[in-house]
Design a protein around this motif. Structure first.
Motif, PDB file in Angstrom:
ATOM      1  N   VAL A 120       0.834  -1.200   0.000  1.00  0.00           N
ATOM      2  CA  VAL A 120       0.000   0.000   0.000  1.00  0.00           C
ATOM      3  C   VAL A 120       0.868   1.249   0.000  1.00  0.00           C
ATOM      4  O   VAL A 120       0.528   2.257  -0.634  1.00  0.00           O
ATOM      5  CB  VAL A 120      -0.947  -0.014   1.221  1.00  0.00           C
ATOM      6  CG1 VAL A 120      -1.759   1.284   1.281  1.00  0.00           C
ATOM      7  CG2 VAL A 120      -1.877  -1.212   1.158  1.00  0.00           C
ATOM      8  N   GLN A 140       1.871   1.904  -3.546  1.00  0.00           N
ATOM      9  CA  GLN A 140       0.716   2.378  -4.302  1.00  0.00           C
ATOM     10  C   GLN A 140       0.432   3.849  -4.015  1.00  0.00           C
ATOM     11  O   GLN A 140       0.182   4.639  -4.933  1.00  0.00           O
ATOM     12  CB  GLN A 140      -0.522   1.542  -3.951  1.00  0.00           C
ATOM     13  CG  GLN A 140      -0.482   0.116  -4.455  1.00  0.00           C
ATOM     14  CD  GLN A 140      -1.763  -0.621  -4.143  1.00  0.00           C
ATOM     15  OE1 GLN A 140      -2.858  -0.134  -4.420  1.00  0.00           O
ATOM     16  NE2 GLN A 140      -1.646  -1.806  -3.556  1.00  0.00           N
ATOM     17  N   ASN A 167      -4.552   5.632   4.107  1.00  0.00           N
ATOM     18  CA  ASN A 167      -3.961   4.402   4.632  1.00  0.00           C
ATOM     19  C   ASN A 167      -2.841   4.645   5.627  1.00  0.00           C
ATOM     20  O   ASN A 167      -2.217   3.696   6.115  1.00  0.00           O
ATOM     21  CB  ASN A 167      -3.428   3.546   3.468  1.00  0.00           C
ATOM     22  CG  ASN A 167      -4.533   3.119   2.522  1.00  0.00           C
ATOM     23  OD1 ASN A 167      -5.543   2.563   2.939  1.00  0.00           O
ATOM     24  ND2 ASN A 167      -4.340   3.388   1.222  1.00  0.00           N
TER      25      ASN A 167
END
Length: 306
Positions: free
Chosen positions: A82, A85, A281
């Motif tokens: 993540v 990303q 996140n």
């Protein structure tokens, strides 16, 4: 089970309810659409300058191909952290912000200044375009069912649509202003403006296409379906390029105004969609670092190629 006609009627009723809830946004959005349609009608009446049209269409297609390349990476990589990303999306956001400033706003002011020979009026025209671009995206964001960051559902009847379609609509909102920006930048066939912008958008389309395919894969789609849908979202770039080129080819002042419109739309997408997505996140540092690198890369490209 609802019939198709009933579902359509409920969607229309939902749009009407949305419009009544925010009348000023509805009227502003409608005014923006009317102005764009008028510019397109003027272009249709005068005839489009086809000598530069193939540049705009080719550049828009390059963005589509870059999205396909990004989506195809799903066949070679099953999982990506993540953090990476978010850093890649931050990189894409930085390139879009820099492209808005260096390849749209500043050239738009210069073009308007050549027309009116007064910098204040030139800046006002581009600022007017920025406002139109913001209103356009606010309206599309309000009236189009889609899924935002933090799993927020937006738009009429969004509960009736699957998460996949909501996500696809959200990506479509991203790609339309990018395509419009490419088309507008080639209105006069100026490669010093169009080439850096096209390269920047194509570069950021690769991680964006990959992120779309990864997201679709995470909800259970096969790699082939994730690739096809992720690649298909890039089709709006050549379509947006055609729209942007036609809109800015109508009148002399429409060119700098359209550059402001494309910049406003892209900045809105970055601030309203991309940056919140990269921060949800907990990897804000990686996302912000990616944004700064993307901004620097685009600034270098614009200086070196412009």
């Amino acid at each position: 089970m609802l019939t198709t006609n009933t579902a359509h009627q409920e969607l229309i009723n939902a749009w009407r309810a949305q419009a009544r809830n925010k009348p000023w946004l509805t009227l502003s959005f409608a005014g923006c659409i009317v102005l764009i349609l008028l510019l397109l009608l003027v272009t249709a009446y005068q005839g489009m300058h086809l000598e530069n049209f193939h540049y705009a269409l080719s550049a828009g297609t390059a963005g589509f191909i870059a999205t396909i390349v990004g989506a195809s990476l799903i066949f070679f990589t099953r999982t990506v952290s993540v953090r990476i990303q978010d850093a890649l999306l931050g990189f894409a956001a930085g390139m879009m912000l820099a492209a808005s400033a260096f390849s749209l706003i500043l050239p738009g002011i210069e073009a308007a200044e050549e027309l009116f020979e007064q910098r204040t009026i030139a800046a006002a025209i581009v600022v007017f375009g920025l406002g139109l671009g913001t209103l356009l995206m606010l309206g599309l964001d309000y009236f189009t069912p889609h899924q935002q960051a933090s799993e927020t559902l937006c738009g009429p009847e969004c509960q009736r649509l699957s998460g996949i379609w909501l996500f696809i609509f959200a990506i479509a909102l991203h790609n339309l202003p990018e395509g419009m920006a490419i088309g507008i930048s080639f209105t006069h066939g100026d490669f010093k403006i169009g080439l850096p912008l096209t390269i920047a958008i194509a570069i950021q389309d690769v991680p964006e296409g990959f992120a779309v395919a990864l997201a679709l894969r995470s909800v259970g789609l096969s790699p082939s379906k994730a690739f096809l849908i992720g690649a298909a979202t890039g089709m709006l770039e050549p379509l947006g390029a055609i729209l942007g080129f036609a809109m800015s080819s109508s009148l002399a002042w429409a060119y700098p105004m359209s550059m402001g419109l494309a910049a406003g739309a892209m900045i809105f997408v970055v601030c309203h969609e991309v940056i919140p997505e990269t921060h949800r996140n907990g990897y804000q540092g990686a996302a912000t670092t990616g944004l700064m690198i993307g901004f620097a890369v685009m600034m270098f490209l614009d200086t070196a190629l412009g």
